[in-house]
Design a protein around this motif. Structure first.
Motif, short mmCIF file in Angstrom:
data_model
loop_
_atom_site.label_atom_id
_atom_site.label_comp_id
_atom_site.label_asym_id
_atom_site.label_seq_id
_atom_site.Cartn_x
_atom_site.Cartn_y
_atom_site.Cartn_z
N ILE A 109 39.41 35.60 33.04
CA ILE A 109 37.85 35.80 33.95
C ILE A 109 36.79 36.62 32.85
N SER A 110 35.69 35.99 33.76
CA SER A 110 35.02 36.17 32.44
C SER A 110 34.18 37.30 32.33
N ILE A 111 34.15 37.62 31.01
CA ILE A 111 33.82 39.15 31.14
C ILE A 111 31.71 38.98 30.83
N ASP A 112 31.23 37.99 31.45
CA ASP A 112 29.57 38.19 30.63
C ASP A 112 29.08 37.10 32.28
N PRO A 113 29.38 37.83 33.04
CA PRO A 113 28.91 37.12 34.15
C PRO A 113 27.73 36.12 34.23
N ASP A 114 26.45 37.15 33.84
CA ASP A 114 25.23 36.55 33.74
C ASP A 114 25.01 35.13 32.94
N ASN A 115 26.24 35.10 32.31
CA ASN A 115 25.66 33.34 31.57
C ASN A 115 26.71 32.93 31.76
N LYS A 140 30.38 39.45 40.20
CA LYS A 140 29.55 40.44 39.68
C LYS A 140 29.77 41.73 38.57
N GLN A 141 29.88 41.92 38.03
CA GLN A 141 30.06 42.19 37.13
C GLN A 141 30.51 43.61 36.96
N LYS A 142 29.77 43.91 38.36
CA LYS A 142 31.21 45.92 38.22
C LYS A 142 32.32 45.30 39.13
N ASP A 143 32.54 44.89 39.57
CA ASP A 143 33.46 44.36 40.56
C ASP A 143 34.47 43.99 39.14
N ILE A 144 33.99 43.11 38.12
CA ILE A 144 34.74 42.33 37.17
C ILE A 144 35.22 43.98 35.95
N ASP A 145 34.34 44.70 35.66
CA ASP A 145 34.88 45.84 35.24
C ASP A 145 35.84 46.94 35.63
N ARG A 148 38.88 45.04 35.46
CA ARG A 148 39.59 45.15 33.26
C ARG A 148 40.05 47.06 33.43
N ASN A 149 39.39 47.60 34.53
CA ASN A 149 39.91 48.67 34.36
C ASN A 149 41.38 48.94 34.81
N ARG A 150 41.79 48.25 35.93
CA ARG A 150 42.67 48.45 36.54
C ARG A 150 44.12 47.81 35.69
N LEU A 151 43.57 46.71 35.53
CA LEU A 151 44.95 45.87 34.51
C LEU A 151 45.19 46.53 33.05
N ILE A 175 47.63 39.99 30.48
CA ILE A 175 48.95 40.44 31.45
C ILE A 175 49.20 39.65 32.07
N ILE A 176 50.56 39.45 31.97
CA ILE A 176 51.65 38.28 33.33
C ILE A 176 52.76 39.83 33.99
#
Length: 333
Positions: A109-115, A140-145, A148-151, A175-176
C-alpha cells in the motif's frame, strides 16, 4: 507469623498448577471466528484502488478470511522500499504460483497517494516482475494513515524530498496474518526469504512440511552454529533480495546482477563509491551505473548509508564468495 492474603494464596495455587503440569484448556478467542477480535470491528473497511484501477474495500475484499502479507511503500523511495519489494518477490517465488492469489495474498500500500497513481504502481510492480497474487494499492491519505495505525506501522511523515534521500518515514516491517484465526505478527522484510515463506505457509491448513523438518533430532544439530562474517551478514540482510554470488547465469527474473568476481571486473574505487552513494552516481549519469539501471528494469540501487568499514566488509565477502565459487567449479573439472 506472616499473614497470608487471598492474593498470596491464589499465586501459590497458580504456581503449583504450572509446575505440576495441571492446567485447563482455555478456549481460544481466535478459534471461534465469531469471537475473533481482529475482524471488521477492528480493521477499517476503507476504499482503496488497485494498480489495475479496480475499487476494493480493505477488509471485505482484501483480508477477510485470508492469509496475507501487508507492507507500505512509495514508488519514489530510493532507500529501502526496493530492497523490501525484492525480498518479498523472493518469498512470492518460494510460495509458488499454485498458492499465490489462492491461499496467500500480498498487499503493498502506497503512503504517497498523491504521486502513486494506479499507473505508477503498475509500472513499479512490473520492474520487479511481480506475479499474480500480489496487489499494489493506493487511496486517500487519511484512509491509508488509518490502516497504518491499526496495523501498528504508522510513523509521523517527513518531507518527501528528505525521504528520497534516505530518511525513512514509514516502518520497514511486513505484517503477516491469518484473519480467519486472528493470528498476526510483525516481521522484518530483511528476514531470510525461506523463513518468511514458512511463517506464512505454516498458517495454511494444507501446508505440508517435509517429514525431516517436522521432528528434527538434536543428534543432527551442528556442534556450533555457523559464524557469519560482518560482510556476509550484511549481504544476506541487505543485498540478497537483488543479487547473488556464484550464479552467473542469471534468470530472466533477476532483479540485479550476479556479483561473482565483481571485485575483479570493476575498479575498487568505483565499487566503494557505488556502495556509498549510488543515488549521486545515477544523478551524475555515471556510464556504468546508468547502464546497470537501464539493464535491470530501471530499479535504482538504494543508498544504504553504509560506513566505510561496512563497505570493506561487503567487498571482502564478495571476494571470498567469488573465490569459493571458482574453487568449487575447478574441483568439478
Amino acid at each position: 507469623m506472616i499473614p497470608v492474603t487471598l492474593r498470596d494464596l491464589l499465586r501459590t495455587v497458580l504456581f503449583l498448577l504450572v509446575i505440576t503440569g495441571i492446567w485447563w484448556n482455555v478456549p481460544s478467542r481466535a478459534a471461534n471466528s465469531s469471537q475473533n477480535p481482529w475482524g471488521g470491528n477492528y480493521f477499517p473497511n476503507v476504499p482503496l484502488v488497485t494498480q489495475d484501477g479496480k475499487q476494493v474495500r480493505f477488509f471485505d475484499d482484501l483480508i477477510k478470511g485470508k492469509v496475507v502479507a501487508i507492507n507500505f511503500i512509495f514508488t519514489g523511495c530510493s532507500a529501502a522500499c526496493g530492497m523490501e519489494t525484492a525480498r518479498l518477490r523472493q518469498v512470492q517465488d518460494l510460495i509458488g504460483p499454485e498458492r499465490m492469489g489462492k491461499d496467500v495474498f500480498f498487499y503493498s500500500i502506497s503512503i504517497d497517494p498523491d504521486n502513486d497513481t494506479p499507473e505508477a504502481l503498475k509500472a513499479y510492480a512490473a520492474k520487479f516482475n511481480v506475479g499474480p497474487g500480489w496487489t499494489f494499492l493506493t487511496g486517500k491519505q487519511k484512509d491509508i494513515d488509518l490502516l497504518r495505525n491499526r496495523l501498528g506501522l504508522y510513523m509521523p511523515p517527513v518531507d518527501k524530498e528528505k525521504a528520497k534521500l534516505g530518511e525513512i518515514d514509514h516502518d520497514l516491517a511486513v505484517i503477516i496474518g491469518n484473519q480467519a484465526t486472528g493470528r498476526w505478527q510483525k516481521a522484518s522484510p530483511m528476514e531470510n526469504a525461506e523463513v518468511l515463506a514458512t511463517q506464512l505457509g505454516s498458517w495454511l491448513s494444507n501446508w505440508k512440511v517435509k517429514p525431516a523438518q517436522q521432528n528434527p533430532s538434536y543428534a543432527n544439530a551442528p556442534v556450533r552454529l555457523p559464524e557469519l562474517s560482518k560482510g556476509e551478514e550484511m549481504f544476506r540482510t541487505r543485498c540478497v533480495g537483488c543479487h547473488t554470488v556464484g550464479q552467473p547465469n542469471e534468470s530472466a527474473r533477476a532483479i540485479g546482477p550476479d556479483l561473482t568476481h565483481v571485485t575483479r571486473t570493476r575498479q575498487r574505487g568505483w565499487l566503494v563509491r557505488w556502495l556509498k552513494e549510488p543515488d549521486a552516481m545515477l544523478s551524475e549519469k555515471d556510464p556504468i551505473a546508468t547502464a546497470l539501471y537501464e539493464k535491470y528494469n530501471k530499479i535504482a540501487m538504494p543508498n544504504l548509508k553504509l560506513t566505510d568499514g561496512e563497505i570493506e566488509s561487503v567487498l571482502s565477502f564478495l571476494e571470498k564468495g567469488s573465490a569459493a565459487f571458482q574453487a568449487a567449479n575447478s574441483a568439478k573439472k
